[in-house]
Design an enzyme around this catalytic site. Structure first.
Site, mmCIF file in Angstrom:
data_model
loop_
_atom_site.group_PDB
_atom_site.id
_atom_site.type_symbol
_atom_site.label_atom_id
_atom_site.label_comp_id
_atom_site.label_asym_id
_atom_site.label_seq_id
_atom_site.Cartn_x
_atom_site.Cartn_y
_atom_site.Cartn_z
ATOM 1 N N LYS A 81 75.830 38.801 24.367
ATOM 2 C CA LYS A 81 76.700 38.810 25.560
ATOM 3 C C LYS A 81 77.175 40.248 25.834
ATOM 4 C CE LYS A 81 80.120 35.498 27.187
ATOM 5 N NZ LYS A 81 81.546 35.445 26.906
ATOM 6 N N ILE A 82 77.103 40.702 27.087
ATOM 7 C CA ILE A 82 77.606 42.039 27.437
ATOM 8 C C ILE A 82 79.132 41.993 27.393
ATOM 9 C CG2 ILE A 82 77.704 43.802 29.269
ATOM 10 C CD1 ILE A 82 74.918 43.563 28.149
ATOM 11 N N ILE A 83 79.768 42.943 26.681
ATOM 12 C CA ILE A 83 81.237 42.939 26.614
ATOM 13 C C ILE A 83 81.809 43.766 27.762
ATOM 14 C CG2 ILE A 83 81.334 42.483 24.135
ATOM 15 C CD1 ILE A 83 81.904 45.401 23.671
ATOM 16 N N HIS A 99 70.574 48.315 17.883
ATOM 17 C CA HIS A 99 69.542 47.992 18.880
ATOM 18 C C HIS A 99 68.174 48.285 18.278
ATOM 19 C CE1 HIS A 99 67.817 47.318 22.809
ATOM 20 N NE2 HIS A 99 67.077 48.393 22.617
ATOM 21 N N ASP A 140 73.866 49.623 25.577
ATOM 22 C CA ASP A 140 73.047 50.524 24.749
ATOM 23 C C ASP A 140 73.207 51.991 25.119
ATOM 24 O OD1 ASP A 140 70.393 48.076 25.073
ATOM 25 O OD2 ASP A 140 72.031 48.187 23.609
ATOM 26 N N GLU A 169 66.561 48.176 10.323
ATOM 27 C CA GLU A 169 67.890 47.855 10.852
ATOM 28 C C GLU A 169 68.869 47.536 9.727
ATOM 29 O OE1 GLU A 169 66.083 45.252 14.443
ATOM 30 O OE2 GLU A 169 68.273 45.173 14.210
HETATM 31 C C1 GRF Z 1 68.233 42.521 15.893
HETATM 32 O O1 GRF Z 1 66.921 42.986 16.091
HETATM 33 C C2 GRF Z 1 69.199 43.408 16.625
HETATM 34 O O2 GRF Z 1 68.809 44.772 16.702
HETATM 35 C C3 GRF Z 1 69.154 42.833 17.996
HETATM 36 O O3 GRF Z 1 69.098 41.437 17.804
HETATM 37 C C4 GRF Z 1 68.446 41.168 16.551
HETATM 38 C C5 GRF Z 1 69.400 40.302 15.748
HETATM 39 O O4 GRF Z 1 68.878 39.972 14.538
HETATM 40 N N1 GRF Z 1 70.279 43.257 18.818
HETATM 41 P P1 GRF Z 1 69.810 39.230 13.439
HETATM 42 O O5 GRF Z 1 70.541 38.110 14.153
HETATM 43 O O6 GRF Z 1 70.753 40.245 12.866
HETATM 44 O O7 GRF Z 1 68.830 38.742 12.431
#
Ligand code: GRF
Length: 196
Positions: A81-83, A99, A140, A169
């Site tokens: 959701k966009i905040i 991201h 972003d 990530e």
């Molecule tokens: C991740 O790739 C994150 O960068 C993106 O949504 C995905 C969420 O993955 N915004 P998870 O729910 O943390 O496994």
């Protein structure tokens, strides 16, 4: 020890990385996990780790919860959701997002989850990656804290690429939160300095 809130919409694998990190060397405590999706598996991960898990879609109520928990850092980890600008201003320089691309490429409105990796493959990019950044009023767009690159293989599919990017990530979200909790992150205009 800083109070952390994590906002999610889905599986919560980045959340899990932070839960593990807070048991390890992150100088912070996840006080609450908030989701706009009742079925989000991330809420189950929170409950299994005895962390308050909240399903809430109303932004004003979310702001209330965050204030009541004296939250120092809000992590958007797969929160779709966009905040609002009001939310951003309420917690200025205390909100970060992860991201799955190297911002400013393949980001912004409509770029989330698998769609990002689909666009990377369609474009024929050779390098992608992940980015942790501060959140401002545009999607972003805020100052970048950490980025790490991932090479695109000729044989990659959306799923294989997503898997390798997620691995990165999980690593950089932990590092960014650790640095923030250790007060080693300094914002200077659009740049973020890391005082290691
Ligand atoms: C991740 O790739 C994150 O960068 C993106 O949504 C995905 C969420 O993955 N915004 P998870 O729910 O943390 O496994």
């Amino acid at each position: 020890m800083l109070n952390i809130a994590v906002m999610i919409s889905g599986s919560g694998s980045n959340l899990q990385s932070l839960i593990d990190g807070c048991k390890d060397d992150i100088n912070g405590n996840i006080k609450v996990v908030i989701s706009d999706n009742k079925e989000a598996y991330g809420l189950t991960r929170a409950r299994e780790n005895k962390i308050k898990a909240v399903y809430e879609k109303d932004e004003k109520k979310i702001i209330e919860i965050l204030k009541n928990e004296n939250i120092d850092l809000i992590v958007l980890a797969g929160y779709l959701k966009i905040i609002s600008e009001e939310f951003v201003n309420e917690f200025k320089d205390k909100i970060i997002n992860i991201h799955p691309s190297l911002i400013p490429s393949f980001c912004g409105k409509g770029y989330y989850g698998k769609i990002v990796h689909q666009k990377v493959l369609e474009y024929g990019a050779k390098i992608t990656g992940a980015t942790v950044h501060f959140v401002d009023e545009m999607a972003d767009n805020g100052p970048i804290i950490i980025q790490e690159a991932v090479y695109v293989e000729d044989t990659d599919t959306v799923d294989t690429l997503q898997k390798r990017v997620l691995h990165v990530e999980h690593k950089i979200i932990k590092k960014a939160v650790k640095l923030f909790c250790d007060k080693k992150v300094e914002i200077r205009g659009r740049r973020v300095l890391i005082n290691e």
